[in-house]
Design a protein around this motif. Structure first.
Motif, PDB file in Angstrom:
ATOM      1  N   UNK A  66      34.865  32.955  28.279  1.00  0.00           N
ATOM      2  CA  UNK A  66      35.898  32.960  29.378  1.00  0.00           C
ATOM      3  C   UNK A  66      35.142  32.333  30.646  1.00  0.00           C
ATOM      4  N   UNK A  67      33.865  32.062  30.681  1.00  0.00           N
ATOM      5  CA  UNK A  67      33.378  31.622  31.723  1.00  0.00           C
ATOM      6  C   UNK A  67      33.110  30.176  31.698  1.00  0.00           C
ATOM      7  N   UNK A  68      33.019  28.990  32.712  1.00  0.00           N
ATOM      8  CA  UNK A  68      32.881  27.785  32.812  1.00  0.00           C
ATOM      9  C   UNK A  68      31.552  27.569  33.504  1.00  0.00           C
ATOM     10  N   UNK A  69      30.786  28.640  34.003  1.00  0.00           N
ATOM     11  CA  UNK A  69      29.557  28.333  34.543  1.00  0.00           C
ATOM     12  C   UNK A  69      28.542  29.168  33.944  1.00  0.00           C
ATOM     13  N   UNK A  70      27.479  28.621  33.497  1.00  0.00           N
ATOM     14  CA  UNK A  70      26.220  29.274  32.928  1.00  0.00           C
ATOM     15  C   UNK A  70      25.010  29.054  33.591  1.00  0.00           C
ATOM     16  N   UNK A  71      24.195  30.061  33.931  1.00  0.00           N
ATOM     17  CA  UNK A  71      22.832  29.736  34.606  1.00  0.00           C
ATOM     18  C   UNK A  71      21.969  30.268  34.201  1.00  0.00           C
ATOM     19  N   UNK A  72      20.730  29.729  34.056  1.00  0.00           N
ATOM     20  CA  UNK A  72      19.633  30.530  33.452  1.00  0.00           C
ATOM     21  C   UNK A  72      18.460  29.877  34.604  1.00  0.00           C
ATOM     22  N   UNK A  73      17.210  30.984  34.625  1.00  0.00           N
ATOM     23  CA  UNK A  73      16.265  30.868  35.514  1.00  0.00           C
ATOM     24  C   UNK A  73      15.038  30.942  34.764  1.00  0.00           C
ATOM     25  N   UNK A  74      14.037  30.161  35.167  1.00  0.00           N
ATOM     26  CA  UNK A  74      12.617  30.014  34.571  1.00  0.00           C
ATOM     27  C   UNK A  74      11.708  31.428  35.044  1.00  0.00           C
ATOM     28  N   UNK A  75      11.444  32.326  34.197  1.00  0.00           N
ATOM     29  CA  UNK A  75      10.523  33.471  34.347  1.00  0.00           C
ATOM     30  C   UNK A  75       9.380  33.616  33.213  1.00  0.00           C
ATOM     31  N   UNK A  76       8.068  33.757  33.516  1.00  0.00           N
ATOM     32  CA  UNK A  76       7.213  33.685  32.459  1.00  0.00           C
ATOM     33  C   UNK A  76       7.200  32.610  31.446  1.00  0.00           C
ATOM     34  N   UNK A  77       7.574  31.411  31.709  1.00  0.00           N
ATOM     35  CA  UNK A  77       7.637  30.357  30.783  1.00  0.00           C
ATOM     36  C   UNK A  77       8.759  30.651  29.657  1.00  0.00           C
ATOM     37  N   UNK A 859      53.899  50.171  44.246  1.00  0.00           N
ATOM     38  CA  UNK A 859      52.764  49.309  43.957  1.00  0.00           C
ATOM     39  C   UNK A 859      51.689  49.082  44.815  1.00  0.00           C
ATOM     40  N   UNK A 860      50.663  49.289  44.382  1.00  0.00           N
ATOM     41  CA  UNK A 860      49.419  48.941  45.214  1.00  0.00           C
ATOM     42  C   UNK A 860      49.208  47.521  45.740  1.00  0.00           C
ATOM     43  N   UNK A 861      49.440  46.921  46.904  1.00  0.00           N
ATOM     44  CA  UNK A 861      49.583  45.818  47.097  1.00  0.00           C
ATOM     45  C   UNK A 861      48.057  45.077  46.851  1.00  0.00           C
ATOM     46  N   UNK A 862      47.012  45.861  47.037  1.00  0.00           N
ATOM     47  CA  UNK A 862      45.721  45.224  46.707  1.00  0.00           C
ATOM     48  C   UNK A 862      45.208  44.908  45.282  1.00  0.00           C
ATOM     49  N   UNK A 863      46.111  45.528  44.370  1.00  0.00           N
ATOM     50  CA  UNK A 863      45.913  45.150  42.785  1.00  0.00           C
ATOM     51  C   UNK A 863      47.019  44.887  42.233  1.00  0.00           C
ATOM     52  N   UNK A 864      48.110  43.969  42.871  1.00  0.00           N
ATOM     53  CA  UNK A 864      49.308  43.807  42.271  1.00  0.00           C
ATOM     54  C   UNK A 864      49.018  43.215  40.699  1.00  0.00           C
ATOM     55  N   UNK A 865      48.018  42.480  40.291  1.00  0.00           N
ATOM     56  CA  UNK A 865      47.956  42.112  39.056  1.00  0.00           C
ATOM     57  C   UNK A 865      47.911  43.019  38.001  1.00  0.00           C
ATOM     58  N   UNK A 872      51.514  39.518  29.562  1.00  0.00           N
ATOM     59  CA  UNK A 872      51.517  38.501  31.011  1.00  0.00           C
ATOM     60  C   UNK A 872      50.375  38.196  31.854  1.00  0.00           C
ATOM     61  N   UNK A 873      49.307  39.195  31.688  1.00  0.00           N
ATOM     62  CA  UNK A 873      48.192  38.897  32.428  1.00  0.00           C
ATOM     63  C   UNK A 873      47.353  37.875  31.708  1.00  0.00           C
ATOM     64  N   UNK A 874      47.395  37.916  30.170  1.00  0.00           N
ATOM     65  CA  UNK A 874      46.713  37.118  29.583  1.00  0.00           C
ATOM     66  C   UNK A 874      47.212  35.564  29.432  1.00  0.00           C
ATOM     67  N   UNK A 880      41.780  38.516  29.377  1.00  0.00           N
ATOM     68  CA  UNK A 880      42.184  39.910  29.274  1.00  0.00           C
ATOM     69  C   UNK A 880      41.910  40.480  30.699  1.00  0.00           C
ATOM     70  N   UNK A 881      42.635  41.750  30.932  1.00  0.00           N
ATOM     71  CA  UNK A 881      42.222  42.562  31.868  1.00  0.00           C
ATOM     72  C   UNK A 881      40.730  43.077  32.177  1.00  0.00           C
ATOM     73  N   UNK A 882      40.071  43.407  31.181  1.00  0.00           N
ATOM     74  CA  UNK A 882      38.791  43.617  30.768  1.00  0.00           C
ATOM     75  C   UNK A 882      37.961  42.607  31.247  1.00  0.00           C
ATOM     76  N   UNK A 883      38.149  41.406  30.816  1.00  0.00           N
ATOM     77  CA  UNK A 883      37.250  40.387  30.854  1.00  0.00           C
ATOM     78  C   UNK A 883      37.516  39.914  32.618  1.00  0.00           C
ATOM     79  N   UNK A 884      38.617  39.985  33.224  1.00  0.00           N
ATOM     80  CA  UNK A 884      38.935  39.888  34.639  1.00  0.00           C
ATOM     81  C   UNK A 884      38.117  40.805  35.725  1.00  0.00           C
ATOM     82  N   UNK A 885      38.156  42.031  35.163  1.00  0.00           N
ATOM     83  CA  UNK A 885      37.549  43.263  36.104  1.00  0.00           C
ATOM     84  C   UNK A 885      36.258  43.227  35.670  1.00  0.00           C
TER      85      UNK A 885
END
Length: 902
Positions: A66-77, A859-865, A872-874, A880-885
């Motif tokens: 579900x992600x389009x960006x993946x990042x790795x960092x060097x640490x102890x080779x 309806x809470x306007x801060x969390x309409x989704x 509908x969310x998917x 999914x909502x779980x992935x989104x949050x």
């Protein structure tokens, strides 16, 4: 010839041993500047070091779908994944690998991916070697269709910077042993960030002192519980707004939304905030200095393009110059490797599909050797592209580019534009189709035409609409409806024989009309011979362009007794007629011509014309002449026909080649001239979020140039079109200066513009707050912050050093019950969902793009989704909502804004 060292690069040889992308040994036979070249050789890191990241079943990196960006960092080779909440933070002593796989392309086989190798300015040789090996293994695991980039801290490519909104933060030192990239809700912090708020924002940790400040930039004093943004007196409103976006992002991601934000625009008015700053930084002595302007590459430098062929000769590698701009795609052969030098601004390495694996592994080494030999800065950006996976920026360095995926596409090109009946409703509901076709509708709207005479516009009789003269300039106002509202396009048509005075008057009269329509006109500058498809469509195939300036007031050049007209087109959407010199050499076997003489008209059909061309020609010629017409087939002309043309002469008779359909993707740039010449900053993978009200943006779709003016950038309206022409003039591909230029204002975007943006929100500008409104309303007034701040009771406490925080921290706030860190109530973690889960599901229509007052009760306007059903969310969010949050909160809000739930 073999290219020379600096001015005369000599032949150089690479060592025979396999080399990695981060280092190599280069020996010279005759080049003195190469004798001192010594880059570190990267240690060999086997694929076992990557095993824990690899999917054993498929041999691919175990990345979340579900992600389009993946990042790795060097640490102890080792390469360690970076948590998503820490994206955008880069430690100077490390190297990073960034993999970008656009979500819209994941389902496509062989879709292009971007793989970036980022080097911190304090990164050691071992860290660089580890990252270099990881890049090679990851590249092999990903297969083809991958663009590789080498990025140096502070000089990253536009592609790299475009991933990180609202900005990149460079952090001093290295990652703590506990691998805590970003600590949320930690308040024992004291640091100063120097923010450079260009289109791509970056911030660097600097010395906690007034000596770090200057008049031209933004500085953020981070005191844990309070974030104070100090804006230099020479910063623009756009820069202040971008800096504030980064500040609010830090407040959200690292402080759970609980830190206070104060903004210093004027030190004399923000006295309380200045007292806090002086309590931490001490009293300022002396005046602030003006920052040295950052070195920007102008368009002329970027247009200096040279192509080199790279090949092996024994143990030597020869680099031979092939061509300068404009370049032809045919120069690139699939079995070879090439270096393309864009004026030292960027180095590309192109690898044909038949290039050997050893050559591909040496691509970065060869690029770095080339950079050193040419004397370019070590941070010069390098991009390695494989055949078939070229970036949009690389393709546009060539005069034309044909891709396999576009050969069967039939939506581009004037001649083949509309082979099916246009569905106006579909054009309005599918703006991407309107953008591809360059048509807002079928041309059936209201049309008004004026011509310029004595610096004023004069109306043209509707009977003569579509009859234009090459010596005149015209204003063509087209009105159509979308969603029940009138929309306008004003075409500024410029004849090739028009005078400079008339052209200037054309622009002045266009401005007058725009004022009458309260700035709602989309202005498109059209040069004779380069009319866009919609311009042809509004005249329904009846567009005729006469030579001279005769035809409206009875004055002007006298008409010739013999006139020749060239008719091209197959239907009412793409047909135009142009008067040409009345001589035989103007004929063409692929088209139809009307020869008008004093007594008779001949309609001449070339052997290569189609039945549709003949049908359209019979309709058009009635506009030119009411005389009887004699049909003449090529090769059966009567003697009088040739006499009227001054005798026989050779003319083009070979079959016309199919129209070249170039495979160019649209590109978006910010326009800036603050430091002198025009500087364009590209935004890659752009969206509507990249259009800011303070910006002037240039969208290049290749066939048209759009200049988008933000609501607060109207002062640049006159210069914008000139910038578009300068962009075309300095383009390395040798672009036509007659390419249509369209001026679009915020809130009045036509579908031919919005169709190039994914998920355009027509309501986005409705409640768009200005920077001043955000500061005064969204953040709370400075006085409100001052009321909670007891400057006189400040207690500066010592904190244990943790490797990145300073020794002092701001501790006490007036009226606050937070007497200790343990008593401070922590806000929700970034990435958490709404505090209360919606107990009912509501239709998407009741939630999406709805103002607070229009929402259903409760309806809470801060969390309409959260009130959407799971299905509908998917469907809307693509997850999914779980992935989104589970995403960082700033990413949640960004996606909610794009999809109409903010």
């Amino acid at each position: 010839m073999v290219i020379s060292c600096l001015k005369d690069l000599r032949l150089f040889a690479l060592c025979a041993e396999p080399v990695l992308s981060t280092g190599f040994c280069l020996t010279s036979r005759a080049c003195p500047c190469l004798q001192s070249l010594s880059l570190p050789t990267a240690p060999v890191v086997t694929s076992r070091a990557l095993a824990w990241l690899m999917d054993t079943n498929r041999g691919l990196p175990a990345i979340e779908s579900h992600r389009d960006l993946h990042i790795w960092i060097t640490e102890n080779l080792k390469m360690v994944p970076v948590p998503e909440r820490a994206y955008g933070n880069f430690f100077e002593e490390h190297c990073y690998i960034v993999l970008h796989v656009p979500q819209s392309l994941k389902a496509t086989s062989g879709a292009p991916k971007d793989l970036h190798y980022w080097v911190g300015k304090e990164a050691g040789v071992e860290a660089q070697g580890t990252a270099g090996s990881f890049v090679q293994h990851l590249q092999e695991a990903l297969g083809g269709a991958t663009v590789q980039h080498r990025e140096a801290q502070g000089h990253e490519s536009a592609c790299f910077r475009s991933y990180f909104r609202p900005g990149i933060i460079y952090r001093k030192g290295g990652l703590a042993s506990a691998l805590k990239h970003v600590e949320t809700n930690v308040y024992n912090i004291q640091r100063l960030l120097h923010i450079r708020a260009g289109k791509h924002v970056s911030a660097s940790e600097v010395e906690l002192s007034w000596h770090s400040f200057n008049k031209s930039d933004i500085f953020l004093l981070d005191l844990g519980k309070m974030l104070i943004q100090w804006n230099g007196p020479k910063t623009s409103t756009a820069e202040k707004a971008r800096g504030l976006a980064l500040t609010r992002s830090l407040q959200d991601r690292e402080r759970g939304g609980r830190a206070q934000i104060g903004v210093v625009d004027d030190e004399t008015e923000a006295t309380d905030l200045m007292q806090i700053m002086e309590a931490v930084l001490g009293c300022r002595v002396g005046n602030l200095h003006t920052a040295m302007p950052s070195k920007s590459t102008d368009q002329l430098q970027k247009a200096n393009v040279r192509l080199y062929h790279v090949y092996e000769k024994g143990k030597d590698v020869v680099i031979q110059e092939l061509s300068t701009c404009p370049l032809a795609q045919d120069l690139l052969q699939e079995e070879d490797c090439y270096i393309l030098d864009q004026g030292g601004f960027k180095i590309y390495v192109w690898q044909g599909r038949m290039t050997s694996l050893q050559e591909k592994k040496a691509a970065f080494s060869r690029a770095l050797g080339f950079i050193q030999a040419k004397g370019y800065p070590s941070y010069t950006n390098v991009e390695v592209v494989d055949e078939g996976a070229e970036s949009a920026a690389f393709k546009q360095l060539f005069r034309s580019w044909s891709g396999e995926q576009r050969k069967n596409k039939h939506l581009r090109g004037t001649g083949k534009l509309l082979q099916v009946k246009l569905d106006v409703g579909k054009l309005h509901s599918h703006s991407e189709l309107a953008a591809q076709l360059r048509m807002v509708d079928d041309g059936s709207g209201k049309v008004e035409v004026w011509y310029i005479q004595d610096s004023r516009r004069q109306p043209v009789n509707p009977m003569h609409h579509g009859q234009l003269c090459a010596g005149n300039c015209y204003l063509v106002l087209y009105t159509y409806q979308k969603m029940g509202l009138d929309q306008y396009i004003l075409y500024l048509w410029q004849g090739l024989q028009a005078t400079a005075h008339e052209i200037k008057a054309l622009k002045g009269n266009a401005e007058e009309l725009d004022l009458q329509y309260h700035g709602a006109l989309v202005q498109e500058h059209v040069t004779m011979g380069s009319e866009p498809p919609h311009f042809l469509a509004i005249f329904q195939g009846q567009l005729v362009i006469f030579q001279g300036s005769t035809g409206h007031n009875g004055k002007g050049q006298p008409e010739s007794a013999t006139r020749l007209f060239h008719v091209r087109g197959t239907d009412s959407y793409n047909t135009w007629t142009l008067e040409v010199p009345a001589r035989a050499s103007a004929l063409n076997s692929n088209d139809i011509f009307l020869l008008a003489t004093a007594g008779l008209c001949y309609l001449w059909f070339g052997k290569g014309c189609s039945g549709d061309q003949r049908e359209m020609a019979r309709t058009v010629v009635t506009v030119i002449s009411r005389k009887d017409k004699e049909m003449v087939l090529e090769g059966q002309e009567p003697p009088h026909f040739w006499e009227a043309l001054g005798g026989r002469a050779p003319y083009p008779s070979s079959k016309r080649l199919p129209e070249d359909v170039s495979d160019f993707q649209p590109r978006l740039f910010e326009c800036s001239i603050q430091t002198g010449p025009l500087v364009l900053t590209e935004v890659v993978f752009f969206s509507q979020e990249d259009l800011d009200k303070y910006d002037v943006m240039l969208l290049d779709t290749w066939e048209e140039i759009f200049l988008w003016l933000g609501a607060a950038a109207s002062e640049w309206k006159q210069e914008a079109v000139a910038w578009g022409r300068e962009y075309l003039k300095t383009h390395p591909a040798g672009r036509s200066l007659a390419t249509p230029i369209v001026l679009v204002k915020q809130g009045h975007e036509p579908p031919t513009f919005t169709g190039w943006f994914h998920a355009w929100d027509p309501y986005k500008w409705t409640n768009n707050q200005s920077y001043e409104e955000v500061v005064e309303g969204g953040l709370g007034a400075v006085s409100a912050i001052a009321e909670r701040t007891a400057v006189s009771n400040f207690r500066l406490s010592r904190w244990p050093r943790n490797g990145r925080a300073g020794p002092l921290a701001l501790w006490a706030l007036k009226g606050s019950k937070d007497s200790s860190e343990n008593e401070l109530e922590l806000g929700p973690k970034a990435g958490s969902g709404p505090r209360s889960v919606a107990s009912r599901s509501l239709p998407r229509e009741q939630l999406r793009h709805q103002a607070v007052e229009d929402l259903p009760e409760g309806v809470d306007p801060a969390h309409k989704e959260s009130y959407l059903s799971d299905s509908d969310f998917q469907d809307i969010f693509g997850k999914s909502k779980e992935e989104f949050y589970s995403m960082a909160k700033w990413r949640q809000q960004q996606q909610k804004k794009q999809l109409g739930f903010f």
